[in-house]
Design an enzyme around this catalytic site. Structure first.
Site, PDB file in Angstrom:
ATOM      1  N   PHE A   1      62.571  94.277  11.954  1.00  0.00           N
ATOM      2  CA  PHE A   1      63.198  95.000  10.847  1.00  0.00           C
ATOM      3  C   PHE A   1      64.715  94.875  10.980  1.00  0.00           C
ATOM      4  O   PHE A   1      65.296  95.321  11.968  1.00  0.00           O
ATOM      5  CB  PHE A   1      62.773  96.469  10.871  1.00  0.00           C
ATOM      6  N   GLY A   2      65.348  94.238  10.007  1.00  0.00           N
ATOM      7  CA  GLY A   2      66.803  94.065  10.027  1.00  0.00           C
ATOM      8  C   GLY A   2      67.491  95.257   9.394  1.00  0.00           C
ATOM      9  O   GLY A   2      67.035  95.775   8.372  1.00  0.00           O
TER      10      GLY A   2
ATOM     11  N   ASP B   1      66.307  95.387  14.637  1.00  0.00           N
ATOM     12  CA  ASP B   1      67.489  94.584  14.941  1.00  0.00           C
ATOM     13  C   ASP B   1      68.733  95.223  14.339  1.00  0.00           C
ATOM     14  O   ASP B   1      68.788  95.464  13.137  1.00  0.00           O
ATOM     15  CB  ASP B   1      67.294  93.175  14.363  1.00  0.00           C
TER      16      ASP B   1
ATOM     17  N   TYR C   1      77.435  96.496  12.628  1.00  0.00           N
ATOM     18  CA  TYR C   1      76.843  97.145  11.452  1.00  0.00           C
ATOM     19  C   TYR C   1      77.254  98.607  11.323  1.00  0.00           C
ATOM     20  O   TYR C   1      77.029  99.226  10.284  1.00  0.00           O
ATOM     21  CB  TYR C   1      75.305  97.051  11.485  1.00  0.00           C
TER      22      TYR C   1
ATOM     23  N   ALA D   1      66.316  85.293   6.306  1.00  0.00           N
ATOM     24  CA  ALA D   1      65.086  84.520   6.092  1.00  0.00           C
ATOM     25  C   ALA D   1      64.690  84.458   4.616  1.00  0.00           C
ATOM     26  O   ALA D   1      63.889  83.625   4.211  1.00  0.00           O
ATOM     27  CB  ALA D   1      63.944  85.120   6.912  1.00  0.00           C
TER      28      ALA D   1
ATOM     29  N   GLY E   1      67.103  84.142   2.266  1.00  0.00           N
ATOM     30  CA  GLY E   1      68.375  83.801   1.641  1.00  0.00           C
ATOM     31  C   GLY E   1      69.320  84.964   1.857  1.00  0.00           C
ATOM     32  O   GLY E   1      69.262  85.630   2.884  1.00  0.00           O
ATOM     33  N   ALA E   2      70.193  85.241   0.895  1.00  0.00           N
ATOM     34  CA  ALA E   2      71.171  86.316   1.105  1.00  0.00           C
ATOM     35  C   ALA E   2      71.546  86.961  -0.210  1.00  0.00           C
ATOM     36  O   ALA E   2      71.481  86.345  -1.264  1.00  0.00           O
ATOM     37  CB  ALA E   2      72.414  85.748   1.768  1.00  0.00           C
TER      38      ALA E   2
ATOM     39  N   LYS F   1      59.048 100.176  -0.808  1.00  0.00           N
ATOM     40  CA  LYS F   1      57.954  99.332  -1.292  1.00  0.00           C
ATOM     41  C   LYS F   1      58.007  97.966  -0.603  1.00  0.00           C
ATOM     42  O   LYS F   1      57.002  97.430  -0.151  1.00  0.00           O
ATOM     43  CB  LYS F   1      58.070  99.179  -2.809  1.00  0.00           C
TER      44      LYS F   1
ATOM     45  N   ILE G   1      59.644  97.214   2.256  1.00  0.00           N
ATOM     46  CA  ILE G   1      59.469  97.341   3.715  1.00  0.00           C
ATOM     47  C   ILE G   1      57.969  97.284   4.033  1.00  0.00           C
ATOM     48  O   ILE G   1      57.523  96.562   4.920  1.00  0.00           O
ATOM     49  CB  ILE G   1      60.074  98.667   4.244  1.00  0.00           C
TER      50      ILE G   1
END
Length: 323
Positions: free
Chosen positions: A21-22, A50, A55, A218, A220-221, A275, A277
């Site tokens: 989980f980012g 992570d 952050y 993973a 894209g961004a 939803k 997650i």
């Protein structure tokens, strides 16, 4: 399939869950969202979280982990937590204090994995992104092998179970691997990796040295972040990805995550939307065919969303190498 058993053995004997989980979010997102999202992620089955000093949410993420331990959802040893050493602390004497600061924010006794966030060292101090009057980054000069030795000491001191790197190219990895007196190999290299940048050569290199590739971005961004090159196409709208998703009655995002799992890549899924997650946990509920995998392999176009252009000119800028 039980997601808890979906783990990969690291070269130091510890295990890392293949789905993580980012917790990175743009600055304008309230930090309280990291708290709620991390709690929810643990509730639905994520066991790998992570984060990073950069952050600025380790306090909230730590609180989420501790509250899920307190209410009996998990034990501390069920959770695999990663933190990262930011670029302004790559001088060897700054490494342990940086990790101790993260532990203090988290209110945890140890992290499971501590990694060098990027090989590009920046001027030490309390600015994350030190700049000169013209807006250029102020670089520092550090031997990454010395930084690595400081990480090894953190592992020996029990502050972290495992140590690794992020955003390193294969030559930078080689430098560490060939270091005289190396005590511990990096267990992982966390890099941007998705169907448009599938990192096949770097993955092959890492596998040959028993180093796990961990994929960030993973899916894209989001093209809004200051770190992101916004001229790039949107990965999840790719027609090939969408067609494969339709065939399996899954979302393009799940197909992109599943692609990594089947390549032996540990993949980070980043969303604060409940939803999504929950949906990301379904990565273990279906399988892509060899034809699907080949078709997704064919999408590679070496598109890097996080190209960190401000770091160009630094002797350790990692992305000038092919891989």
């Amino acid at each position: 399939m039980d997601p808890k058993s979906q783990r990969v053995k690291l070269n130091d004997g510890h295990f890392i869950p293949v789905l993580g989980f980012g917790t990175y979010a743009p600055e304008e997102v309230p930090k309280s969202e990291a708290l709620e999202a991390t709690k929810f992620a643990i509730e639905v089955g994520f066991r790998h979280v992570d984060s990073a000093h950069l952050y600025q949410n380790e306090e909230q993420v730590g609180q989420a982990i501790r509250s899920k331990i307190a209410d009996g959802t998990v034990k501390r040893e069920d959770i695999f937590y990663t933190s990262k050493l930011w670029c302004n602390s790559l001088q060897p004497e700054l490494v342990r204090p940086a990790l101790e600061k993260s532990l203090q924010n988290l209110q945890l006794d140890y992290v499971d994995l501590y990694i060098i966030h990027s090989p590009v060292s920046l001027k030490p101090g309390n600015k994350f992104v030190p700049k000169d009057e013209s807006g250029k980054l102020i670089f520092d000069s550090v031997d990454l092998c010395h930084t690595w030795e400081a990480l090894e000491k953190c592992k020996d001191a029990g502050l972290t179970k495992s140590i690794g790197v992020s955003n390193f190219n294969h030559k930078q990895l080689e430098k560490i691997l060939n270091k005289p007196g190396l005590k511990y190999k990096p267990v992982c290299n966390q890099v941007e990796c998705h169907p448009y940048l599938n990192q096949s050569k770097l993955l092959e290199f890492c596998k040959s040295h028993d180093i796990v590739l961990v994929a960030y971005a993973a899916l894209g961004a989001q093209l809004l972040s200051e770190w992101v090159n916004s001229n790039n196409p949107v990965l999840l709208e790719d027609p090939v990805l969408c067609a494969i998703a339709k065939k399996h009655k899954q979302t393009p995002a799940l197909v992109a995550l599943r692609y990594q799992v089947q390549r032996g890549v540990v993949v980070l899924a980043k969303s604060f939307n409940k939803k999504r997650i929950k949906e990301n946990m379904q990565v273990f509920d279906f399988e892509l065919t060899p034809e699907d995998m080949k078709a997704i392999d064919g999408l590679n176009r070496n598109i890097r969303y996080y190209d960190f252009q401000k770091g160009i000119g630094h002797p350790e800028y990692p992305f000038s190498e092919e891989y």
